[in-house]
Design a protein around this motif. Structure first.
Motif, mmCIF file in Angstrom:
data_model
loop_
_atom_site.group_PDB
_atom_site.id
_atom_site.type_symbol
_atom_site.label_atom_id
_atom_site.label_comp_id
_atom_site.label_asym_id
_atom_site.label_seq_id
_atom_site.Cartn_x
_atom_site.Cartn_y
_atom_site.Cartn_z
ATOM 1 N N GLU A 6 116.854 21.092 42.448
ATOM 2 C CA GLU A 6 116.227 22.016 41.371
ATOM 3 C C GLU A 6 115.315 22.665 41.587
ATOM 4 O O GLU A 6 114.448 22.186 42.741
ATOM 5 C CB GLU A 6 116.007 21.107 40.018
ATOM 6 C CG GLU A 6 117.358 20.225 39.514
ATOM 7 C CD GLU A 6 117.601 18.927 40.112
ATOM 8 O OE1 GLU A 6 117.925 17.898 39.537
ATOM 9 O OE2 GLU A 6 117.018 18.782 41.449
ATOM 10 N N ALA A 21 116.449 26.574 37.990
ATOM 11 C CA ALA A 21 117.707 26.412 38.852
ATOM 12 C C ALA A 21 118.347 25.126 39.562
ATOM 13 O O ALA A 21 117.403 24.365 39.997
ATOM 14 C CB ALA A 21 117.724 27.500 39.830
ATOM 15 N N CYS A 22 119.444 25.109 39.601
ATOM 16 C CA CYS A 22 119.871 24.054 40.273
ATOM 17 C C CYS A 22 121.022 24.571 41.436
ATOM 18 O O CYS A 22 122.121 24.885 41.024
ATOM 19 C CB CYS A 22 120.689 23.085 39.478
ATOM 20 S SG CYS A 22 121.637 21.700 40.107
ATOM 21 N N ALA A 23 120.528 24.466 42.696
ATOM 22 C CA ALA A 23 121.237 24.962 43.684
ATOM 23 C C ALA A 23 122.427 23.849 44.035
ATOM 24 O O ALA A 23 121.939 22.620 44.704
ATOM 25 C CB ALA A 23 120.564 25.323 44.674
ATOM 26 N N ARG A 72 125.440 29.635 34.407
ATOM 27 C CA ARG A 72 126.009 29.303 35.796
ATOM 28 C C ARG A 72 126.564 30.419 36.510
ATOM 29 O O ARG A 72 127.135 31.551 35.894
ATOM 30 C CB ARG A 72 126.780 28.103 35.827
ATOM 31 C CG ARG A 72 128.352 28.259 35.324
ATOM 32 C CD ARG A 72 129.090 27.095 35.146
ATOM 33 N NE ARG A 72 129.543 26.598 36.423
ATOM 34 C CZ ARG A 72 130.078 25.031 36.547
ATOM 35 N NH1 ARG A 72 130.263 24.540 35.372
ATOM 36 N NH2 ARG A 72 130.451 24.826 37.697
ATOM 37 N N LYS A 76 127.318 31.866 43.333
ATOM 38 C CA LYS A 76 126.295 31.460 43.938
ATOM 39 C C LYS A 76 125.938 29.971 44.262
ATOM 40 O O LYS A 76 124.981 29.373 44.606
ATOM 41 C CB LYS A 76 124.881 32.230 43.526
ATOM 42 C CG LYS A 76 124.901 33.580 43.508
ATOM 43 C CD LYS A 76 123.416 34.087 42.811
ATOM 44 C CE LYS A 76 123.416 35.754 42.844
ATOM 45 N NZ LYS A 76 122.076 36.219 42.217
ATOM 46 N N ASN A 77 126.997 29.350 43.645
ATOM 47 C CA ASN A 77 126.684 27.797 43.465
ATOM 48 C C ASN A 77 125.635 27.272 43.033
ATOM 49 O O ASN A 77 124.811 26.366 43.140
ATOM 50 C CB ASN A 77 127.065 27.123 45.010
ATOM 51 C CG ASN A 77 128.249 26.354 45.044
ATOM 52 O OD1 ASN A 77 129.290 26.950 44.442
ATOM 53 N ND2 ASN A 77 128.347 25.573 45.994
ATOM 54 N N THR A 78 125.155 28.093 41.825
ATOM 55 C CA THR A 78 123.960 27.737 40.901
ATOM 56 C C THR A 78 124.230 27.586 39.599
ATOM 57 O O THR A 78 124.731 28.302 38.937
ATOM 58 C CB THR A 78 123.000 28.706 41.334
ATOM 59 O OG1 THR A 78 122.718 28.862 42.826
ATOM 60 C CG2 THR A 78 121.600 28.574 41.082
ATOM 61 N N TYR A 80 121.848 27.001 35.986
ATOM 62 C CA TYR A 80 120.643 27.561 35.214
ATOM 63 C C TYR A 80 120.380 27.039 33.907
ATOM 64 O O TYR A 80 121.375 26.628 33.246
ATOM 65 C CB TYR A 80 120.551 29.085 35.171
ATOM 66 C CG TYR A 80 120.701 29.967 36.496
ATOM 67 C CD1 TYR A 80 121.885 30.125 36.943
ATOM 68 C CD2 TYR A 80 119.497 29.999 37.471
ATOM 69 C CE1 TYR A 80 122.221 31.166 37.921
ATOM 70 C CE2 TYR A 80 119.862 30.761 38.739
ATOM 71 C CZ TYR A 80 121.054 31.263 39.011
ATOM 72 O OH TYR A 80 121.222 31.953 40.123
#
Length: 127
Positions: A6, A21-23, A72, A76-78, A80
């Motif tokens: 995060e 954000a959460c990658a 999401r 980007k594999n992220t 939010y």
């Protein structure tokens, strides 16, 4: 190894906004639903929101609906979390979590069912 990291937390005045954000790495974000949780000092972890695998369906804790927006970007594999009109009571560590494959993201799911967790990002709201 699945990792969730995060970012985006910080110190903000009441009424301000943040975008967390959460990658996700180690696996594709899709096709799993994801969740956001928060934990205030001395309090138990609480559900904030969930989002289904496509991002087309979200669910929020009742008291937070309207100020929190989950989204999401699977490319980007992220994941939010947009938080608007921040209040001092929003102060907490915010964490993202990956849901089990059977979870649709359209209803509340207790934290113990989520399989992977990030380390969290601190959000502090000053009055």
């Amino acid at each position: 190894q699945v990792q969730l990291v995060e970012s985006g937390g910080g110190l903000v005045q009441a009424g301000g906004s943040l975008r967390l954000a959460c990658a996700v790495s180690g696996r594709a974000l899709r096709p799993y639903a994801m969740g956001w949780f928060r934990q205030a000092p001395g309090k138990e972890r609480k559900f904030v929101s969930s989002i289904n695998y496509s991002g087309g369906r979200t669910y929020y804790a009742g008291s937070l609906r309207g100020r929190f927006t989950a989204s999401r970007d699977n490319a980007k594999n992220t994941l939010y979390l947009q938080i608007d009109s921040l209040k001092p009571e929003d102060t907490a560590v915010y964490s993202c979590a990956a849901a089990p494959s059977w979870y649709t993201g359209s209803y509340y799911l207790a934290p113990q069912y989520f399989t992977y967790w990030g380390q969290g990002t601190q959000v502090t709201v000053s009055s």
